[in-house]
Write an enzyme that holds these catalytic residues in place. Structure first.
Site, short mmCIF file in Angstrom:
data_model
loop_
_atom_site.label_atom_id
_atom_site.label_comp_id
_atom_site.label_asym_id
_atom_site.label_seq_id
_atom_site.Cartn_x
_atom_site.Cartn_y
_atom_site.Cartn_z
N SER A 197 0.84 -1.21 0.00
CA SER A 197 0.00 0.00 0.00
C SER A 197 0.86 1.25 0.00
O SER A 197 1.98 1.24 0.52
CB SER A 197 -0.88 0.02 1.25
OG SER A 197 -1.49 1.29 1.39
N TYR B 42 -1.01 0.43 10.58
CA TYR B 42 -1.20 -0.23 9.29
C TYR B 42 -0.05 0.13 8.35
O TYR B 42 0.57 -0.74 7.72
CB TYR B 42 -2.55 0.22 8.72
CG TYR B 42 -2.86 -0.22 7.31
CD1 TYR B 42 -3.31 -1.51 7.05
CD2 TYR B 42 -2.73 0.68 6.24
CE1 TYR B 42 -3.62 -1.91 5.76
CE2 TYR B 42 -3.05 0.28 4.95
CZ TYR B 42 -3.49 -1.00 4.70
OH TYR B 42 -3.80 -1.39 3.43
#
Ligand SMILES: Cc1cc2nc3c(=O)[nH]c(=O)nc-3n(C[C@H](O)[C@H](O)[C@H](O)COP(=O)(O)OP(=O)(O)OC[C@H]3O[C@@H](n4cnc5c(N)ncnc54)[C@H](O)[C@@H]3O)c2cc1C
Lengths: 440, 245
Positions: free
Chosen positions: B137, B150
């Protein structure tokens, strides 16, 4: 979010969710005030609920196919377009299809849609073997003609008001090619148009485009289109090599709303006259591909914007056979007199159908659309009256504006449906803007 | 390489599903791996019916490395391509207080995906061919107050993929890092995402397919993210910490 049906009228601010699985859906059912929404192709407010509109398009898996019987089992959010693209190359086509392929299975069952072959094959429901429905308690029941027959019967055509359809098993028809042998027959007036339908009762598909601005002696002049699935040996040699392949159609889309001033009776008249005369020139028999035959409008994506910002209302009723001619001429006269013909006026002959709440009955069905305006509202009320006077009833999938008493006068089944829903405690759990307006 | 199976790890995720459809449409048999794989039976049927390829289901928990050998042996054919779409977003605010929750996010986005790809990498290396794809990501490109738990795990995963790529470069095994920005999936349902920066799962699948075909190493799903992240990476930390990004 602001939501509407295909007619873009009415619009409402709705709370919309898109559950991924049964557990998520169950929670939404528990919250109540729910209506399932497929691909939003119903014209009016059938799939709108301010409190709890549930987008079912995430349930879009094909589950099983039996190549012997042509029976497909699939989730309710599968698009008809996907069914065709997967199975037509293998020699199967939907047994019944509405005039657009952008509908979901759930929407087709909930409206119990009819096609151009209703006079021969009945509605979509006739090909549905069973459905799984999530009820008010969140439990899923499999129902069919023999099991939970009552729930099955009310759910076909029940417009999502008996529960959420999760899955269905239904039969496709075998076809030999992707081509249709189309015969176009221009007619000069309503009597001729209706005679044409009865002369061709054995045709598989039949539909008429009515020039609804022609009045006087030309009232009801139409272009009747008949169709048969072409057998392989009927194709020219080149097409026979790849009978399921058709040329890709160009898709045009209308990216903006058409300004109101373009939508006066003049442009409508020009359009209708053009369509009729073009059709006359194309009279006779020719081969057309499935997409152009069944879904002529789908090539113009977003054509609903053609009616401008205010949206439009469709009027569709069915009249019993013996009173069809009188009723249809009264409907067409009123329309032509008002000078508000629609771009689309579609006439079909329906066959017999007994069902609890579905629309079809033996007779003729006429569909017209009108841009929303005060004048159109008056005309629509007049059309309602004419339909009722001739024993007709209305198609809920097209309605977004009838008053409750109009529906209840036209269709005594509506009151039975309402009472059933009430009795089973369904009314508070499953409700749409339409069911509230129409007191269903 | 048309008939080689493609393994999707995290086959229940929206991205995993989209990638599976993409490769099945190109004629590849599909191996779907996930926790509770039996629950993927409808997806198996759907992919088989739509694309006329074989689909097999495989039980896998990426946090249980002791099961990996059995899992890989159980695949039948060693896949040509393995794509890892495992990940959880978690809630930053919860993770800040609850170490268990934070650990789960870290392990699910870094430890698990890295471990299973490592196990597959050794088999691919021994065979001398194959491709490994990690869906990481852009959140791993710089720590942000809003999602650094995250983001840090994704940073670890991105670095892992980069190292693995260098190790295997001369062994015939290609490693691809895919960097989506926002993707409209179950993970982001209900969030108000900027439309122009948000990709669909299908777009991620297209990016994966194109990256493999063109033998790219690192790809952004939406090209605009390469620019956005370049800008975000170059802001000096002193300034960045005062910003609300
Ligand atoms: C261009 C065009 C041509 C058309 N031609 C025809 C035609 O020839 N014949 C015909 O019969 N109809 C026709 N229709 C109408 C259309 O077939 C129906 O309105 C159909 O219901 C739309 O399906 P949908 O998936 O878009 O459903 P939506 O419009 O989203 O919903 C329609 C109804 O189905 C219910 N529903 C949807 N999914 C579920 C579910 N999973 N469980 C329970 N209820 C559900 C909704 O609650 C709602 O009441 C046409 C529509 C258009 C736009």
């Amino acid at each position: 979010m602001i939501l509407s049906g295909w007619g873009r009228f009415p619009r409402q601010d709705c709370r919309v969710t898109r559950p991924r699985g049964e557990a998520g859906l169950k929670d939404l059912v528990a919250a109540g005030g729910l209506i399932a929404r497929g691909n939003g192709r119903a014209y009016g407010d059938s799939a709108l609920s301010r409190r709890n509109t549930v987008d079912m398009r995430g349930f879009n898996r094909l589950l099983a196919f039996d190549p012997e019987s042509g029976r497909l089992t699939a989730e309710a959010g599968v698009l008809l377009q996907d069914v065709i693209s997967v199975f037509l190359p293998r020699g199967w086509f939907p047994a019944v299809t509405p005039g657009t392929k952008y509908v979901t299975l759930g929407g087709m069952i909930a409206a119990d849609v009819h096609g151009k072959n209703h006079h021969k094959d009945g509605s979509f429901g006739a090909f549905v073997d069973w459905i799984d429905v999530m009820g008010r308690d969140g439990e899923v029941r499999r129902c069919s003609r023999d099991r939970e027959a009552e729930l099955f019967g009310w759910t076909l055509g029940g417009m999502g008001l008996t529960g959420v359809i999760l899955r269905a098993a239904f039969r496709l028809r075998p076809v030999d090619s992707a081509w249709i042998r189309q015969t176009a027959i221009p007619t000069a007036n309503l009597a001729e148009t209706m005679k044409c339908f009865s002369d061709h009762r054995t045709a598989t598909y039949a539909v008429a485009w009515v020039d609804c601005l022609a009045g006087g002696g030309g009232l009801g002049r139409s272009l009747v289109l008949l169709g048969e699935h072409a057998r392989r040996e009927e194709l020219p040699a080149k097409k026979r090599q790849a009978p399921y392949a058709v040329p890709a159609r160009r898709r045009l889309s209308l990216p903006f709303e058409v300004p109101d001033f373009l939508l006066n009776s003049l442009t409508l008249r020009a359009f209708n006259t053009f369509y009729y005369h073009r059709g006359r020139q194309g009279a006779g028999e020719r081969l057309v591909d499935w997409d152009s035959f069944f879904y002529p409008l789908d090539s113009l994506l977003g054509w609903n914007r053609i009616y401008g910002r205010r949206g439009f209302a469709q009027f569709q009723c069915v009249l019993p056979l013996e009173r069809s001619q009188a009723g249809l001429s009264a409907l067409l006269e009123a329309t032509s007199r008002a000078g508000r013909g629609s771009f689309l006026a579609v006439l079909k002959r329906l066959g017999r159908q007994e069902s609890r709440i579905s629309f079809p009955m033996e007779g003729y069905t006429l569909a017209l659309d009108f841009p929303i305006s005060p004048g159109a509202q008056r005309l629509l009320a007049e059309l309602d009256r004419i339909a009722i006077d001739h024993g007709g009833r209305f198609y809920l999938a097209k309605d977004g504006r009838m008053p409750a008493q109009t529906l209840h006068r036209a269709d005594p089944r509506a009151e039975i449906f309402r009472a059933r829903r009430e009795g089973l405690g369904l009314a508070e759990v499953f409700a749409s803007a339409q069911s509230e307006r129409l007191r269903l | 390489m048309t008939a080689e199976p493609v393994l999707i790890i995290g086959g229940r995720s929206d991205i995993g599903r989209a990638v599976a459809h993409r490769f099945a449409a190109a004629g590849h048999p599909i191996q779907l791996a996930a926790r509770g794989a039996a629950g993927l039976a409808p997806d198996k049927a759907d992919i088989e019916l739509r694309h006329d390829v074989a689909v097999t289901l495989h039980e896998l928990d990426v946090l249980a490395p002791e099961s990996f050998d059995g899992f890989i042996d159980g695949l039948g054919d060693l896949p040509g391509v393995a794509i890892c779409a495992v990940g959880v977003l978690g809630e930053q605010a919860v993770c800040e207080r609850d170490h268990g929750a934070a650990a789960l996010v870290m392990r699910s986005n870094y430890e698990g995906p890295a471990a299973i790809l490592a196990a597959l990498a050794n088999r691919f290396e021994a065979r001398g061919s194959g491709a490994l794809v990690g869906i990481s990501s852009v959140a791993g490109e710089r720590g942000r107050a809003a999602n650094y738990i995250y983001g840090s795990a994704k940073a670890g995963f991105t670095a892992f993929l980069s190292g693995l790529r260098n190790r295997l470069a001369r062994k015939g095994v290609h490693v691809v890092t895919v960097l989506p920005g926002f993707v409209a999936t179950r993970m982001t349902d209900g969030m108000d995402l900027p439309k122009r920066l948000t990709a669909t799962p299908e777009a991620v699948a297209t990016a994966v397919e194109a990256a493999l075909r063109r033998r790219r190493d690192v790809v952004y799903v939406k090209p605009v993210w390469a620019l956005v992240m370049m800008a975000i990476r170059t802001i000096p930390e002193g300034i960045f910490k005062g910003m609300r990004i």
